[in-house]
Write a protein that holds these residues in place. Structure first.
Motif, PDB file in Angstrom:
ATOM      1  N   THR A 186      28.651  28.483  47.662  1.00  0.00           N
ATOM      2  CA  THR A 186      27.806  28.931  46.546  1.00  0.00           C
ATOM      3  C   THR A 186      27.168  30.286  46.841  1.00  0.00           C
TER       4      THR A 186
ATOM      5  N   ASP B  35      29.805  32.961  46.509  1.00  0.00           N
ATOM      6  CA  ASP B  35      30.169  33.207  45.105  1.00  0.00           C
ATOM      7  C   ASP B  35      29.060  33.972  44.382  1.00  0.00           C
ATOM      8  N   GLN B  36      27.799  33.581  44.633  1.00  0.00           N
ATOM      9  CA  GLN B  36      26.686  34.292  44.006  1.00  0.00           C
ATOM     10  C   GLN B  36      26.668  35.759  44.416  1.00  0.00           C
TER      11      GLN B  36
ATOM     12  N   SER C 131      29.104  37.608  45.598  1.00  0.00           N
ATOM     13  CA  SER C 131      30.261  38.343  45.072  1.00  0.00           C
ATOM     14  C   SER C 131      30.068  38.691  43.599  1.00  0.00           C
ATOM     15  N   THR C 132      29.566  37.740  42.821  1.00  0.00           N
ATOM     16  CA  THR C 132      29.342  38.002  41.391  1.00  0.00           C
ATOM     17  C   THR C 132      28.278  39.083  41.193  1.00  0.00           C
ATOM     18  N   ALA C 133      27.184  38.970  41.972  1.00  0.00           N
ATOM     19  CA  ALA C 133      26.120  39.972  41.834  1.00  0.00           C
ATOM     20  C   ALA C 133      26.608  41.352  42.249  1.00  0.00           C
ATOM     21  N   ARG C 134      27.407  41.433  43.287  1.00  0.00           N
ATOM     22  CA  ARG C 134      27.931  42.738  43.721  1.00  0.00           C
ATOM     23  C   ARG C 134      28.840  43.339  42.663  1.00  0.00           C
ATOM     24  N   ASP C 135      29.718  42.495  42.073  1.00  0.00           N
ATOM     25  CA  ASP C 135      30.621  43.028  41.039  1.00  0.00           C
ATOM     26  C   ASP C 135      29.832  43.557  39.852  1.00  0.00           C
ATOM     27  N   GLU C 136      28.816  42.796  39.435  1.00  0.00           N
ATOM     28  CA  GLU C 136      28.006  43.240  38.289  1.00  0.00           C
ATOM     29  C   GLU C 136      27.281  44.545  38.590  1.00  0.00           C
TER      30      GLU C 136
ATOM     31  N   GLU D 132      18.834  34.758  42.600  1.00  0.00           N
ATOM     32  CA  GLU D 132      19.911  34.072  43.319  1.00  0.00           C
ATOM     33  C   GLU D 132      19.366  33.317  44.530  1.00  0.00           C
TER      34      GLU D 132
END
Length: 400
Positions: free
Chosen positions: A30, A33-34, A36-41, A114
């Motif tokens: 988790t 994943d959090q 990675s998502t925050a970095r992409d955004e 997060e």
């Protein structure tokens, strides 16, 4: 620690290990994943901010911010677009890239949502893991208790069989190893009972078959002329006749076909009659009483104990009367440790004597069998002041 407790602890330890492993794995997946998502955004927002900067449009990005982490600034000036999580009490996620004139364009946002979400997940995992551990531990405890009870029942039955209760059996329950153990104990008891019964029948048959020729020998010896040879033969025939009678008595005790005949008798009188034909045995009365018991069997027990003390111990031999308790003690070297251990566990062994050639080894066997028939307690021990001691204690209901 019994088997049940060990099973319960093993199950609890396994439950804790599994819960911890699952919790750590879910936490790591988790968190990754959090992040990675925050970095992409944030990286996407940085690219938009770079286009806005190139077009001279206003954007939330800053040029060369003072609080930019040194590692981020160094990496960006090396030509790398960077996203970086700055840990701490208030975590911050950075995204930075190089623009014209070697300027650093950076975006930052709080990573606290997060972190709070991950902390809430950790609490949930901990609560679920604790509940699962408790439930699994309770199930393991119940399983362990049941397993321990079944194993204990099998052990107690085996001990009862070893103590002579050949009718004791274990009720098999299930199809696991303990059920197989229970079935094996029952099979062992059946085989042991059949073998002992066969030995008893053989012993009784041999003794019965010997009675007639021994009686004939006794009659024939009476017709011999007096002399040393006749005396020797008469002594041997008496010993043989006594041995046959002892073997028959053991066979009757083993078969359980005899019943005691209760009468009221004075304890000291029975002791004196029992040792009347034995030279070197003194009777001491501490407290006398009247008991209701089978006097013939009590006298046989005491005669065997006193005779055994004379043959294997040393004078003086004293039979002490203390109410319903009689202590027969010699002043020899006492019971050997190995014999005493056998007497305390399985009882006297037939045809075993401490000094070969001094007896048949049936005296203590008959004494123990008669005592068991009367419900009395017969204990063998070494006296603290030296010598062997046998203590006969009649049941409390027998004392008047």
């Amino acid at each position: 620690m019994n088997v049940g407790a060990k099973v319960a602890l093993a199950v609890a330890a396994a439950a804790v290990s599994v819960a911890a492993a699952v919790g750590i794995l879910v936490h790591q997946l988790t968190a990754a994943d959090q992040l990675s998502t925050a970095r992409d955004e944030l990286d996407g927002q940085l690219m938009s901010a770079a286009y806005d900067y190139a077009a001279a449009r206003k954007s939330p990005a800053r040029i060369n911010p003072a609080d930019l982490p040194t590692a981020v600034a160094k990496a960006v000036r090396g030509g790398t677009r960077v996203t970086y999580l700055q840990d701490g009490a208030h975590p911050v996620l950075w995204a930075a890239t190089q623009v014209a004139d070697r300027q650093v364009l950076a975006l930052r946002r709080s990573y606290a949502p997060e972190a709070r979400s991950l902390a809430a997940l950790d609490r949930t995992l901990a609560a679920v893991g604790a509940a699962a551990t408790v439930l699994v531990s309770l199930a393991g405890l119940l399983l362990g208790v049941r397993t321990g009870r079944r194993a204990t029942a099998a052990a107690r039955t085996a001990e009862s069989i070893a103590d002579g209760d050949l009718d004791a059996r274990v009720r098999p329950d299930g199809r696991d190893e303990i059920a197989r153990l229970a079935a094996s104990v029952n099979t062992m008891a059946d085989a042991l009972g059949a073998r002992l019964e066969a030995e008893r029948r053989v012993t009784a048959d041999i003794a019965h078959e010997l009675r007639t020729p021994v009686a004939g020998m006794s009659t024939a010896v009476g017709l011999l002329p007096p002399g040393p040879a006749t005396d020797l033969v008469q002594g041997s025939v008496r010993k043989l006749r006594g041995l046959v009678e002892d073997v028959l008595e053991v066979a009757r005790l083993d078969s359980g076909s005899v019943q005691p005949l209760a009468e009221e008798r004075q304890m000291s009188a029975m002791v004196r009659r029992a040792v009347a034909g034995l030279d070197g045995v003194a009777v001491r009365v501490v407290e006398d009483t009247v008991v209701t018991t089978d006097p013939r069997r009590v006298e046989r027990i005491l005669a065997n104990l006193a005779g055994n003390a004379l043959r294997h111990g040393a004078a003086p031999v004293v039979a002490e009367v203390d109410g319903p308790v009689v202590r027969v003690r010699d002043h020899g070297s006492g019971f050997p440790p190995d014999l005493l251990a056998v007497l305390h566990t399985s009882g006297p062994q037939r045809f075993r004597t401490t000094a070969p050639g001094t007896g048949t080894g049936l005296g203590l066997t008959i004494a123990v069998g008669q005592a068991r028939l009367l419900g009395a307690e017969l204990v063998f021990r070494n006296h603290p002041e030296g010598g062997a001691e046998a203590v006969l204690r009649l049941p409390a209901s027998a004392a008047g």
